[in-house]
Scaffold this motif. Structure first.
Motif: not given
Length: 208
Positions: A9-11, A14-16, A32-34, A52-55
């Motif tokens: 939950e610290q992340i 929106p997406e990774v 959330s899916e990750a 990175a983009a995205p992280p």
């Protein structure tokens, strides 16, 4: 990396870009899916590349990861060579016998891979000619050990003392215990033919 990583939950993105437990690339997914994928495998979602983009996040056992990282750091520290600075104190008028003893100590420290700080201490009237006498003593010592050392810090006055630092020119410390003595060479075995020649009985003459 473990101290800087964010998990679960610290992340707060929106997406990774998701990486699986075996290093497989799973593409860009919703955070959330990750998280759901990680929980389904009873593992953690760890941010490994926040810039990175995205992280980039990876599914892993974070506790196991920290343990392995800690063990690697411990092993790396064990392999590091610890160089200490030993100090040897002399007087401007140290007798030759005592000076030779101190030189033996300095040599031993250098051979073990340590640096040596040689300090000349002055008292009372000795300070009047400290610069000359101290330099002469240190020069004599430096020249006596020049074959195994180099001057790291040239002679200089510090209050009532003059000091210089020498360091070993060798690259490795001697192994603890001095290593094992080489085994004595085994005696060379005589050739088989030669052995037979020495053990066979003398040939008997045949009467004609």
């Amino acid at each position: 990396m473990a101290k800087e990583s964010r998990i679960n939950e610290q992340i707060q993105v929106p997406e990774v870009r998701l990486v699986g437990p075996e290093g497989e690339q799973l593409g860009v997914v919703n955070t959330s899916e990750a998280l759901q994928r990680a929980r389904a495998q009873d593992l953690d979602l760890v941010e490994v590349a926040p810039m990175a983009a995205p992280p980039v996040c990876r599914i892993m056992d974070f506790g196991k990861f920290k343990y392995i990282t800690s063990k690697r750091e411990q092993e790396a520290r064990k392999k590091q060579t610890v160089i200490q600075v030993k100090e040897i104190k002399v007087r401007p008028k140290t007798e030759e016998h005592d000076l030779n003893t101190k030189l033996k100590h300095i040599r031993r420290f250098l051979e073990e891979g340590d640096k040596v700080k040689v300090t000349v201490r002055f008292r009372g009237r000795e300070l009047a000619y400290a610069s000359q006498s101290g330099f002469e003593v240190l020069k004599h010592i430096v020249e006596a050990i020049a074959d195994i050392s180099k001057v790291e810090s040239a002679p200089k006055m510090e209050g009532k003392t003059m000091m210089a630092i020498v360091s070993p020119t060798m690259h490795k410390k001697k192994p603890a215990g001095g290593g094992e003595k080489p085994a004595a060479p085994s005696p060379t075995a005589a050739p088989k033919d030669a052995q037979q020649a020495t053990t066979a009985p003398p040939a008997q003459k045949q009467e004609g």
